[in-house]
Motif scaffolding. Structure first.
Motif, mmCIF file in Angstrom:
data_model
loop_
_atom_site.group_PDB
_atom_site.id
_atom_site.type_symbol
_atom_site.label_atom_id
_atom_site.label_comp_id
_atom_site.label_asym_id
_atom_site.label_seq_id
_atom_site.Cartn_x
_atom_site.Cartn_y
_atom_site.Cartn_z
ATOM 1 N N LEU A 1 8.705 20.744 34.607
ATOM 2 C CA LEU A 1 8.241 22.106 34.352
ATOM 3 C C LEU A 1 6.708 22.162 34.347
ATOM 4 N N ALA A 2 6.089 21.164 33.751
ATOM 5 C CA ALA A 2 4.623 21.148 33.704
ATOM 6 C C ALA A 2 4.028 21.018 35.097
ATOM 7 N N TRP A 3 4.680 20.234 35.967
ATOM 8 C CA TRP A 3 4.176 20.053 37.336
ATOM 9 C C TRP A 3 4.243 21.342 38.159
ATOM 10 N N ARG A 4 5.102 22.266 37.761
ATOM 11 C CA ARG A 4 5.141 23.554 38.445
ATOM 12 C C ARG A 4 3.867 24.360 38.193
ATOM 13 N N GLU A 5 3.226 24.082 37.060
ATOM 14 C CA GLU A 5 2.035 24.841 36.672
ATOM 15 C C GLU A 5 0.736 24.098 36.948
ATOM 16 N N PHE A 6 0.792 22.769 36.983
ATOM 17 C CA PHE A 6 -0.423 21.975 37.128
ATOM 18 C C PHE A 6 -0.215 20.899 38.191
ATOM 19 N N GLU A 7 -1.181 20.777 39.074
ATOM 20 C CA GLU A 7 -1.095 19.745 40.116
ATOM 21 C C GLU A 7 -1.082 18.353 39.503
ATOM 22 N N HIS A 8 -1.868 18.174 38.430
ATOM 23 C CA HIS A 8 -1.919 16.888 37.751
ATOM 24 C C HIS A 8 -1.642 17.104 36.271
ATOM 25 N N VAL A 9 -0.642 16.432 35.741
ATOM 26 C CA VAL A 9 -0.333 16.512 34.315
ATOM 27 C C VAL A 9 -0.809 15.220 33.663
ATOM 28 N N SER A 10 -1.941 15.314 33.000
ATOM 29 C CA SER A 10 -2.505 14.156 32.310
ATOM 30 C C SER A 10 -1.871 14.024 30.931
ATOM 31 N N ALA A 11 -2.143 12.901 30.287
ATOM 32 C CA ALA A 11 -1.692 12.742 28.905
ATOM 33 C C ALA A 11 -2.304 13.831 28.028
ATOM 34 N N GLU A 12 -3.576 14.128 28.238
ATOM 35 C CA GLU A 12 -4.239 15.140 27.425
ATOM 36 C C GLU A 12 -3.629 16.528 27.607
ATOM 37 N N ARG A 13 -3.082 16.807 28.777
ATOM 38 C CA ARG A 13 -2.522 18.129 29.042
ATOM 39 C C ARG A 13 -1.476 18.519 28.003
ATOM 40 N N LEU A 14 -0.715 17.535 27.500
ATOM 41 C CA LEU A 14 0.325 17.806 26.510
ATOM 42 C C LEU A 14 0.021 17.190 25.150
ATOM 43 N N LEU A 15 -0.699 16.070 25.134
ATOM 44 C CA LEU A 15 -0.899 15.326 23.883
ATOM 45 C C LEU A 15 -2.276 15.620 23.299
ATOM 46 N N SER A 16 -2.467 16.857 22.892
ATOM 47 C CA SER A 16 -3.742 17.303 22.343
ATOM 48 C C SER A 16 -3.527 18.616 21.615
ATOM 49 N N GLY A 17 -4.538 19.018 20.862
ATOM 50 C CA GLY A 17 -4.447 20.309 20.205
ATOM 51 C C GLY A 17 -4.384 21.450 21.193
ATOM 52 N N SER A 18 -5.103 21.313 22.300
ATOM 53 C CA SER A 18 -5.063 22.349 23.325
ATOM 54 C C SER A 18 -3.748 22.329 24.097
ATOM 55 N N GLY A 19 -3.061 21.179 24.119
ATOM 56 C CA GLY A 19 -1.826 21.057 24.890
ATOM 57 C C GLY A 19 -0.552 21.262 24.097
ATOM 58 N N LEU A 20 -0.639 21.209 22.767
ATOM 59 C CA LEU A 20 0.568 21.301 21.948
ATOM 60 C C LEU A 20 1.303 22.641 22.101
ATOM 61 N N PRO A 21 0.617 23.785 22.195
ATOM 62 C CA PRO A 21 1.350 25.034 22.437
ATOM 63 C C PRO A 21 2.096 25.035 23.771
ATOM 64 N N LEU A 22 1.516 24.398 24.796
ATOM 65 C CA LEU A 22 2.215 24.271 26.078
ATOM 66 C C LEU A 22 3.454 23.403 25.921
#
Length: 321
Positions: free
Chosen positions: A177-198
């Motif tokens: 699902l994340a790859w549908r929205e982002f070309e590159h899904v880094s660890a930070e994309r999900l494992l961060s305060g900015s990524g936790l709502p995603l």
């Protein structure tokens, strides 16, 4: 030789922490300011110095949540952009050291008292072996510490932006699902305060739950309170993925001196983190599971460890400009 009057700072995507150094080179008078309240680091430091009624410092070490080069520095997760020359000139500094925030955090590890660490799982550190550190805050910081010729040498990199990998079918569905929205899904994309709502939204979709948008503070609070099953599921997933990343880092660095978890999120989870899948996933590396079982993992409880590391870097950098 007596150290010059010094100031140290730790600038992240959300908060900027500053402290003055005493005669023992220890940070004192720590103050936390909001990055969003200031145009840049000079304005924040001027506000701090005015509030502390301190004389103008002659030396500074500033840890920054961004790649550090000699030219312009731009924070990865905030709008500040500045140069070494502008800070030096405007504050009248004779010496300024800029370093990555997790390099500073790595430098603090040998100096952290036992009371400011909480071990999660088994394992014992090997004396002189490499140490690793990572931590989800606004972003995801990653660094390490290598021992050579009697000194500890910090690594400066951007490991939080490495590609995130799933470990099971559910995580594969989340990543798909994340790859549908982002070309590159880094660890930070999900494992961060900015990524936790995603991650909260993606987990709700994969688990077949109705998604109610929440911010990071609300997600953490819901999991800690134990009254929100969706928040609990998200934090479990968060900790499992973080455990995989931490295990990869330990293997990459040979971090038999321990893996340390900092940042603003994990210490707030308390015992939830200890009971989470983090440690099991840290060790789940096939033929090297027994190797990782001997590597200790710790949560850093110190409120401002990067300031301690920045002070260490400044003291060791007499020749820095």
């Amino acid at each position: 030789m007596k150290l010059p009057i010094g100031i140290v700072g730790d600038i992240g995507g959300t908060h900027a922490r500053f402290a003055l150094l005493d005669e023992a080179n220890m940070p004192q008078r720590v103050q936390v300011l909001s990055v969003a309240d200031f145009a840049g680091p000079v304005e924040a430091m001027q506000t701090y110095l005015a509030a502390s009624a301190s004389p103008a410092p002659s030396a500074a070490a500033i840890a920054i949540a961004a790649p550090v080069h000699d030219g312009v520095v731009a924070l990865t997760n905030a709008s500040w952009s500045f140069s070494r020359e502008s800070i030096t000139a405007r504050l009248g500094l004779h010496r300024l050291l800029l370093l990555n925030d997790f390099s500073a955090l790595a430098l603090s590890l040998p100096r952290l008292p036992a009371a400011e660490l909480r071990q999660v799982g088994s394992g014992s550190p090997v004396r002189g072996a490499a140490k690793a550190v990572l931590g989800p805050g606004t972003g995801l910081g990653v660094s390490g510490l290598l021992h050579h010729a009697g000194d500890w040498l910090p690594l400066s990199g951007e490991g939080g932006h490495c590609s995130l990998a799933p470990a099971d079918a559910r995580e594969a569905a989340i990543l798909a699902l994340a790859w549908r929205e982002f070309e590159h899904v880094s660890a930070e994309r999900l494992l961060s305060g900015s990524g936790l709502p995603l991650l909260h939204r993606l987990v709700a979709t994969v688990d077949g739950r109705t998604h109610v948008p929440l911010n990071t503070v609300e997600i953490v609070a819901g999991a800690v309170a134990g009254d929100d099953g969706q928040c609990a599921a998200v934090i479990d997933t968060f900790c499992a993925l973080l455990g995989s990343v931490a295990g990869n880092l330990a293997l990459t660095l040979g971090a038999r001196g321990g893996v340390y978890v900092g940042g603003g999120i994990i210490p707030r989870l308390g015992e939830i983190f200890d009971r989470s899948p983090f440690r099991a996933r840290f060790e789940a590396k096939g033929r090297f599971a027994s190797y990782l079982a001997t590597v200790p993992t710790y949560v850093i409880l110190s409120p401002a460890p990067a300031l301690l590391g920045a002070a260490q870097a400044l003291a060791a950098c007499e020749g820095c400009r």
